[in-house]
Design an enzyme around this catalytic site. Structure first.
Site, PDB file in Angstrom:
ATOM      1  N   ARG A  37       0.824  -1.223   0.000  1.00 41.54           N
ATOM      2  CA  ARG A  37       0.000   0.000   0.000  1.00 41.54           C
ATOM      3  C   ARG A  37       0.855   1.269   0.000  1.00 41.54           C
ATOM      4  O   ARG A  37       0.500   2.265  -0.627  1.00 41.54           O
ATOM      5  CB  ARG A  37      -0.947  -0.004   1.207  1.00 41.54           C
ATOM      6  CG  ARG A  37      -2.139  -0.919   0.991  1.00 41.54           C
ATOM      7  CD  ARG A  37      -3.156  -0.871   2.117  1.00 41.54           C
ATOM      8  NE  ARG A  37      -4.352  -1.612   1.720  1.00 41.54           N
ATOM      9  CZ  ARG A  37      -5.341  -1.931   2.528  1.00 41.54           C
ATOM     10  NH1 ARG A  37      -5.302  -1.559   3.795  1.00 41.54           N
ATOM     11  NH2 ARG A  37      -6.393  -2.593   2.084  1.00 41.54           N
ATOM     12  N   LYS A 198     -18.436 -19.312   0.424  1.00 41.29           N
ATOM     13  CA  LYS A 198     -19.880 -19.239   0.670  1.00 41.29           C
ATOM     14  C   LYS A 198     -20.601 -18.278  -0.252  1.00 41.29           C
ATOM     15  O   LYS A 198     -20.093 -17.203  -0.554  1.00 41.29           O
ATOM     16  CB  LYS A 198     -20.120 -18.787   2.116  1.00 41.29           C
ATOM     17  CG  LYS A 198     -19.533 -19.735   3.148  1.00 41.29           C
ATOM     18  CD  LYS A 198     -19.735 -19.197   4.548  1.00 41.29           C
ATOM     19  CE  LYS A 198     -19.272 -20.230   5.582  1.00 41.29           C
ATOM     20  NZ  LYS A 198     -19.507 -19.758   6.944  1.00 41.29           N
ATOM     21  N   GLY A 355     -10.521  -9.759  -0.869  1.00 41.63           N
ATOM     22  CA  GLY A 355     -10.225 -10.925  -0.018  1.00 41.63           C
ATOM     23  C   GLY A 355      -9.007 -11.729  -0.419  1.00 41.63           C
ATOM     24  O   GLY A 355      -7.913 -11.206  -0.573  1.00 41.63           O
ATOM     25  N   GLY A 378     -12.772  -4.669   0.943  1.00 37.15           N
ATOM     26  CA  GLY A 378     -14.178  -4.318   1.142  1.00 37.15           C
ATOM     27  C   GLY A 378     -14.717  -3.371   0.102  1.00 37.15           C
ATOM     28  O   GLY A 378     -15.839  -3.537  -0.394  1.00 37.15           O
TER      29      GLY A 378
END
Length: 397
Positions: A37, A198, A355, A378
């Site tokens: 970053r 999921k 992620g 996110g």
């Protein structure tokens, strides 16, 4: 998204520019363990300094509770930040008030100062208008280069932009341009590759994507849930059986929108979840009762390869199998390799993020070969879900 100001729209010489960065980087024993970053932020800071601005850097760090503490101090990132920008960066013990003002007064045009963690003030996360105004009083312009924090409406990401002329930094600009090209104004056909465990965590994402893309390739545990919803026995595989109705609803939405859902044709299965477990390749409908699907198989890789040959744009989120375990990383590696190859040949625009995606592509050795890989978890996911990001909306012309 294309309708936002950039650094090119600001005349910064002799001015003080507040730059919202994301310096929430991993630190071990007081030292930065991953400088990604910081390295991506450096070009914006160096450009502003070269143009004769005083550069004032704002960022959050960690999740401090109830005020300042050494564990969450941004002072820890100073050595790596100074190294990345090629000059000694000054430090202020606060992000507002007299300490911040004194530190800014102490630097010259072309120099930089890092202000202490914005989250040491509870007003930051509450997006308190008075606090945002106090912060804005420190500068003449506001530049947001923290796309990874753009999904949060905080004082330093959104509130300050209401008080100062605002623009996107180079990293934010690159991110927004890549995302606009990938989903808002894409070259078709568009294929989304979505993996992960999921579907319950990605319902909004899948619901939005099937209306925007031409093909949706599913892998990981979520593919098992879709197969189960179609009546396939997935053995002992990870599967959210209680989400079958939602999976069927997504398939209906996709059908109505003309989006083709691509499910695995075969799997690499094993009876235990560990590296180098005894395994075999089986057709998707031939998984044994005690077996778990841990990766897509060779027939699926071939099938996806053929589909990808016709695609012009690929959006990737999530691995296709248990990529952290050998040999269950082979499917993700192979498909990612095909996307990277076509990208390098100039036949494909490929944008990835969210992620485990960055880790999976890095492990496959192709992170540098995609058109753009977002380090924003996110924010990238919320963008894929079709949500408005407050930090981006604040930069619109």
């Amino acid at each position: 998204m294309s309708d936002f100001n950039t650094i090119d729209d600001l005349s910064v010489s002799g001015k003080t520019v507040l730059v919202r960065a994301d310096l929430n980087v991993p630190v071990q024993d007081g030292k930065v363990s991953d400088t990604t970053r910081i390295d991506r932020l450096a070009p914006t800071l160096k450009e502003l300094a070269a143009k004769g601005a005083k550069v004032v850097i704002l960022s959050h760090f960690g999740r401090p509770k109830g005020g300042p503490d050494t564990k969450n101090s941004l002072r820890q990132v100073l050595p790596e930040l100074s190294k990345a920008v090629g000059q000694e960066v000054a430090f202020a013990e606060d992000c507002v008030g007299d300490k911040a003002k004194a530190a800014i007064a102490g630097i010259q045009a072309g120099q930089m100062v890092l202000l202490e963690n914005t989250r040491f003030h509870a007003e930051e996360e509450k997006n308190d208008p008075a606090f945002a105004k106090q912060m804005a009083e420190l500068g003449d312009f506001y530049v947001n280069d923290a796309f990874s924090a753009a999904h949060r409406a905080h004082a330093s990401t959104e509130g300050v932009a209401k008080h100062l002329p605002a623009a996107a930094g180079r990293l934010m600009q690159a991110e927004l341009e890549a995302l606009t090209k990938a989903l808002e104004k894409p070259e078709r056909p568009v294929c989304a590759v979505v993996g992960g465990a999921k579907i319950s965590t990605k319902l909004d994402l899948l619901g939005n994507l099937v209306k925007k893309v031409d093909m949706l390739a599913l892998g990981g545990g979520m593919a098992n849930t879709f197969l189960f919803a179609q009546g396939t026995d997935v053995g002992a595989s990870l599967c959210e059986k209680d989400m079958a109705d939602q999976a069927r609803a997504i398939m209906e939405t996709a059908k109505a929108a003309g989006c083709e859902i691509l499910l695995p044709k075969d799997f690499i299965v094993a009876k235990e979840f560990k590296a180098n477990a005894a395994h075999r390749a089986v057709a998707a409908d031939a998984i044994g009762a005690e077996e778990m699907a841990l990766d897509v198989g060779p027939a699926t890789v071939e099938f996806l390869g053929l589909k990808l040959q016709g695609a012009k744009t690929v959006v990737w989120n999530g691995p296709l199998g248990a990529f952290e375990l050998v040999p269950f990383n082979a499917g993700t590696n192979a498909v990612a390799g095909l996307v990277a190859e076509r990208t390098q040949e100039g036949r494909l625009l490929s944008v990835a993020g969210g992620g485990d995606t960055v880790a999976a592509l890095a492990a496959a050795g192709v992170e540098e070969k995609f058109s753009y890989v977002s380090a924003a978890g996110g924010a990238f996911l919320e963008w894929l879900e079709g949500k408005d990001l407050p930090g981006v909306a604040a930069l619109k012309k």
